[in-house]
Design a protein around this motif. Structure first.
Motif, PDB file in Angstrom:
ATOM      1  N   GLN A   1       0.999  -1.161   0.042  1.00 38.70           N
ATOM      2  CA  GLN A   1       0.029  -0.042  -0.066  1.00 38.70           C
ATOM      3  C   GLN A   1       1.061   1.326  -0.083  1.00 38.70           C
ATOM      4  O   GLN A   1       2.076   1.323   0.246  1.00 38.70           O
ATOM      5  CB  GLN A   1      -1.058   0.110   1.330  1.00 38.70           C
ATOM      6  N   GLY A   2       0.403   2.443  -0.402  1.00 39.28           N
ATOM      7  CA  GLY A   2       0.846   3.551  -0.471  1.00 39.28           C
ATOM      8  C   GLY A   2       0.156   4.798  -0.208  1.00 39.28           C
ATOM      9  O   GLY A   2      -1.220   4.634  -0.266  1.00 39.28           O
TER      10      GLY A   2
ATOM     11  N   LEU B   1      -4.807   9.983  -0.064  1.00 37.41           N
ATOM     12  CA  LEU B   1      -5.736   8.459  -0.245  1.00 37.41           C
ATOM     13  C   LEU B   1      -4.802   7.198  -0.409  1.00 37.41           C
ATOM     14  O   LEU B   1      -3.637   7.349  -0.833  1.00 37.41           O
ATOM     15  CB  LEU B   1      -6.594   8.408  -1.492  1.00 37.41           C
ATOM     16  N   LEU B   2      -5.261   6.340   0.336  1.00 34.65           N
ATOM     17  CA  LEU B   2      -4.563   4.837   0.304  1.00 34.65           C
ATOM     18  C   LEU B   2      -4.703   4.372  -1.286  1.00 34.65           C
ATOM     19  O   LEU B   2      -5.912   4.427  -1.687  1.00 34.65           O
ATOM     20  CB  LEU B   2      -5.236   3.982   1.467  1.00 34.65           C
ATOM     21  N   GLU B   3      -3.586   3.877  -1.677  1.00 37.02           N
ATOM     22  CA  GLU B   3      -3.739   3.052  -2.696  1.00 37.02           C
ATOM     23  C   GLU B   3      -3.095   1.673  -2.810  1.00 37.02           C
ATOM     24  O   GLU B   3      -2.152   1.543  -1.874  1.00 37.02           O
ATOM     25  CB  GLU B   3      -3.154   3.550  -4.003  1.00 37.02           C
ATOM     26  N   VAL B   4      -3.545   0.701  -3.542  1.00 45.64           N
ATOM     27  CA  VAL B   4      -2.956  -0.854  -3.533  1.00 45.64           C
ATOM     28  C   VAL B   4      -2.001  -0.932  -4.584  1.00 45.64           C
ATOM     29  O   VAL B   4      -2.411  -0.348  -5.813  1.00 45.64           O
ATOM     30  CB  VAL B   4      -3.906  -1.888  -3.266  1.00 45.64           C
ATOM     31  N   HIS B   5      -1.007  -1.291  -4.549  1.00 47.59           N
ATOM     32  CA  HIS B   5       0.115  -1.519  -5.758  1.00 47.59           C
ATOM     33  C   HIS B   5       0.360  -2.826  -5.888  1.00 47.59           C
ATOM     34  O   HIS B   5       0.523  -3.902  -4.965  1.00 47.59           O
ATOM     35  CB  HIS B   5       1.808  -0.738  -5.245  1.00 47.59           C
ATOM     36  N   VAL B   6       0.394  -3.449  -7.210  1.00 41.44           N
ATOM     37  CA  VAL B   6       0.446  -4.673  -7.751  1.00 41.44           C
ATOM     38  C   VAL B   6       1.780  -4.688  -8.696  1.00 41.44           C
ATOM     39  O   VAL B   6       1.902  -4.051  -9.609  1.00 41.44           O
ATOM     40  CB  VAL B   6      -0.739  -5.239  -8.317  1.00 41.44           C
ATOM     41  N   VAL B   7       2.654  -5.544  -8.242  1.00 40.13           N
ATOM     42  CA  VAL B   7       4.141  -5.355  -8.713  1.00 40.13           C
ATOM     43  C   VAL B   7       4.183  -6.699  -9.492  1.00 40.13           C
ATOM     44  O   VAL B   7       4.023  -7.966  -8.910  1.00 40.13           O
ATOM     45  CB  VAL B   7       5.289  -5.094  -7.897  1.00 40.13           C
ATOM     46  N   PHE B   8       4.723  -6.670 -10.770  1.00 42.13           N
ATOM     47  CA  PHE B   8       4.867  -7.879 -11.680  1.00 42.13           C
ATOM     48  C   PHE B   8       5.902  -7.507 -12.807  1.00 42.13           C
ATOM     49  O   PHE B   8       6.243  -6.338 -13.112  1.00 42.13           O
ATOM     50  CB  PHE B   8       3.543  -8.487 -12.278  1.00 42.13           C
ATOM     51  N   THR B   9       6.624  -8.391 -13.092  1.00 40.09           N
ATOM     52  CA  THR B   9       7.614  -8.309 -14.276  1.00 40.09           C
ATOM     53  C   THR B   9       7.046  -8.659 -15.714  1.00 40.09           C
ATOM     54  O   THR B   9       6.612  -9.942 -15.539  1.00 40.09           O
ATOM     55  CB  THR B   9       8.731  -9.066 -13.958  1.00 40.09           C
TER      56      THR B   9
ATOM     57  N   PHE C   1     -10.441   3.882   0.384  1.00 43.11           N
ATOM     58  CA  PHE C   1      -9.839   2.945   1.277  1.00 43.11           C
ATOM     59  C   PHE C   1      -9.434   3.409   2.609  1.00 43.11           C
ATOM     60  O   PHE C   1      -9.028   4.366   2.640  1.00 43.11           O
ATOM     61  CB  PHE C   1      -8.566   2.191   0.572  1.00 43.11           C
ATOM     62  N   LYS C   2      -9.531   2.419   3.518  1.00 44.97           N
ATOM     63  CA  LYS C   2      -9.147   2.772   4.827  1.00 44.97           C
ATOM     64  C   LYS C   2      -8.354   1.687   5.383  1.00 44.97           C
ATOM     65  O   LYS C   2      -8.745   0.321   5.115  1.00 44.97           O
ATOM     66  CB  LYS C   2     -10.317   3.516   5.800  1.00 44.97           C
ATOM     67  N   PRO C   3      -7.831   2.003   6.492  1.00 46.74           N
ATOM     68  CA  PRO C   3      -7.288   0.563   7.187  1.00 46.74           C
ATOM     69  C   PRO C   3      -8.014  -0.303   7.810  1.00 46.74           C
ATOM     70  O   PRO C   3      -9.218  -0.090   8.312  1.00 46.74           O
ATOM     71  CB  PRO C   3      -6.424   1.096   8.354  1.00 46.74           C
ATOM     72  N   GLY C   4      -7.896  -1.522   7.469  1.00 43.33           N
ATOM     73  CA  GLY C   4      -8.855  -2.556   7.720  1.00 43.33           C
ATOM     74  C   GLY C   4      -9.815  -3.319   6.675  1.00 43.33           C
ATOM     75  O   GLY C   4     -10.263  -4.301   6.395  1.00 43.33           O
ATOM     76  N   ASP C   5      -9.815  -2.273   5.443  1.00 46.52           N
ATOM     77  CA  ASP C   5     -10.294  -2.804   4.363  1.00 46.52           C
ATOM     78  C   ASP C   5      -9.778  -3.944   3.625  1.00 46.52           C
ATOM     79  O   ASP C   5      -8.569  -3.899   3.418  1.00 46.52           O
ATOM     80  CB  ASP C   5     -10.573  -1.749   3.250  1.00 46.52           C
ATOM     81  N   VAL C   6     -10.221  -4.740   2.990  1.00 43.75           N
ATOM     82  CA  VAL C   6      -9.661  -5.910   2.143  1.00 43.75           C
ATOM     83  C   VAL C   6     -10.056  -5.773   0.755  1.00 43.75           C
ATOM     84  O   VAL C   6     -11.392  -5.673   0.285  1.00 43.75           O
ATOM     85  CB  VAL C   6     -10.029  -7.355   2.720  1.00 43.75           C
TER      86      VAL C   6
ATOM     87  N   VAL D   1      -3.586  -1.589   6.199  1.00 41.98           N
ATOM     88  CA  VAL D   1      -3.159  -1.478   7.647  1.00 41.98           C
ATOM     89  C   VAL D   1      -2.918   0.164   8.069  1.00 41.98           C
ATOM     90  O   VAL D   1      -2.845   0.949   6.937  1.00 41.98           O
ATOM     91  CB  VAL D   1      -2.001  -2.048   8.184  1.00 41.98           C
ATOM     92  N   GLU D   2      -2.863   0.507   9.241  1.00 41.24           N
ATOM     93  CA  GLU D   2      -2.409   1.814   9.416  1.00 41.24           C
ATOM     94  C   GLU D   2      -0.850   2.021   9.207  1.00 41.24           C
ATOM     95  O   GLU D   2      -0.171   1.369   9.197  1.00 41.24           O
ATOM     96  CB  GLU D   2      -2.352   1.997  11.273  1.00 41.24           C
ATOM     97  N   ASP D   3      -0.690   3.256   8.562  1.00 43.88           N
ATOM     98  CA  ASP D   3       0.483   3.780   7.978  1.00 43.88           C
ATOM     99  C   ASP D   3       1.025   5.009   8.646  1.00 43.88           C
ATOM    100  O   ASP D   3       0.266   5.489   9.438  1.00 43.88           O
ATOM    101  CB  ASP D   3       0.582   3.774   6.563  1.00 43.88           C
TER     102      ASP D   3
END
Length: 282
Positions: free
Chosen positions: A137-138, A147-155, A208-213, A280-282
């Motif tokens: 997350q970042g 805002l919270l964002e989710v990062h998906v890393v791939f090659t 998004f907020k901490p605890g979200d899945v 999670v909390e950041d």
């Protein structure tokens, strides 16, 4: 005098209310068409033998009839390389099921549907997908650094022309978000794909907020399907000043008996990787 004015006002309101007519506007309806939901998705690490194809008929825009499932059709998928055929059995509810499908990467398959005396066919190749190497997350990469964002890393593989479909769905949300990507300028490199949710007061959607899945799926898709789904995604937001006008988007299902009576939907074969992330909390 005041009482008289009030009485006159009430009479006027009653007159205008009683003079309103109900106008029935006749809306032109298009022909009913077969709608094909044929996504044969092979999750990495699974056998991929259980697959379902769904068939229904299209409905007019203002129709409240949702019972348009198609039964009694013949549905067969054939591996054009090996000649192996897989019959999808009618479940009586619009779903057609097989439990012995054998997915082979980079192999071309043909779908054949026979319904109401007409034959529909489509061909597609089972497309591979690379692995997700990291999820985190970042806050700094999105459009709003608060805002919270989710990062998906791939090659991305070194071979050119890889196309991807991402599906993000926060647990508790009604619908997922879909996004597409291609390696046109990033071929063979590590890719960090981020996703955030903007606040929307009209739909009461919150960031998004901490605890979200959030559940994440990444599909390897063909160029043809990339072009198709990209148009559909562009129309999901409705019609606005700078948005696309909804139009019929033809998939790859061709009516070989009567070409004018084409089907909606698409026959796709993809490999998919799935994961989830808890903020999670950041």
């Amino acid at each position: 005098m005041k009482t008289l004015k009030k009485i006159i006002l009430v009479v006027i309101v009653i007159i205008f209310a009683s003079c309103s007519d109900v106008v029935d506007v006749e809306v032109q309806e298009g022909p009913k068409r077969l709608v094909v939901e044929a996504s044969l998705d092979w999750e990495k690490g699974s056998e991929g033998n259980v697959q379902t194809i769904r068939l229904r008929e299209s409905t007019p825009f203002f129709s409240t009839n949702t019972n348009m499932e198609v039964t009694g059709a013949s549905v067969v998928v054939t591996n054009e390389g090996s000649g192996a055929s897989y019959n999808f059995e009618d479940q009586g509810n619009g779903e057609y099921l097989t439990t012995n499908f054998e997915p082979v990467l980079e192999q071309k398959y043909m779908l054949r549907i026979e319904y109401n005396g007409e034959i529909y066919t489509a061909t597609e190749t089972m497309t591979a997908v690379t692995d997700i190497t990291s999820v985190f997350q970042g806050r700094k990469e999105g459009f709003d650094d608060e805002l919270l964002e989710v990062h998906v890393v791939f090659t991305d593989p070194e071979v050119e022309g890889n196309n991807y479909l991402f599906k993000f769905q926060r647990e508790g949300d009604l619908l997922p978000d879909l996004e597409t990507a291609k390696d046109e300028f990033l071929n063979g490199n590590e890719i960090d794909w981020w996703y955030e949710i903007d606040e929307d007061d009209d739909t009461e959607i919150e960031p998004f907020k901490p605890g979200d899945v959030v559940d994440i799926e990444m599909y390897g898709i063909s160029k043809a399907y990339y072009d198709y789904i990209k148009i559909l995604i562009s129309q999901l937001g409705g019609v606005g000043l700078f948005e696309s006008t909804p139009v019929d988007v033809k998939g790859n299902c061709v009516n070989t008996t009567n070409p004018e009576n084409y089907a909606f939907g698409y026959f796709r074969l993809t490999q998919v990787v799935k994961t989830s992330y808890t903020f999670v909390e950041d």
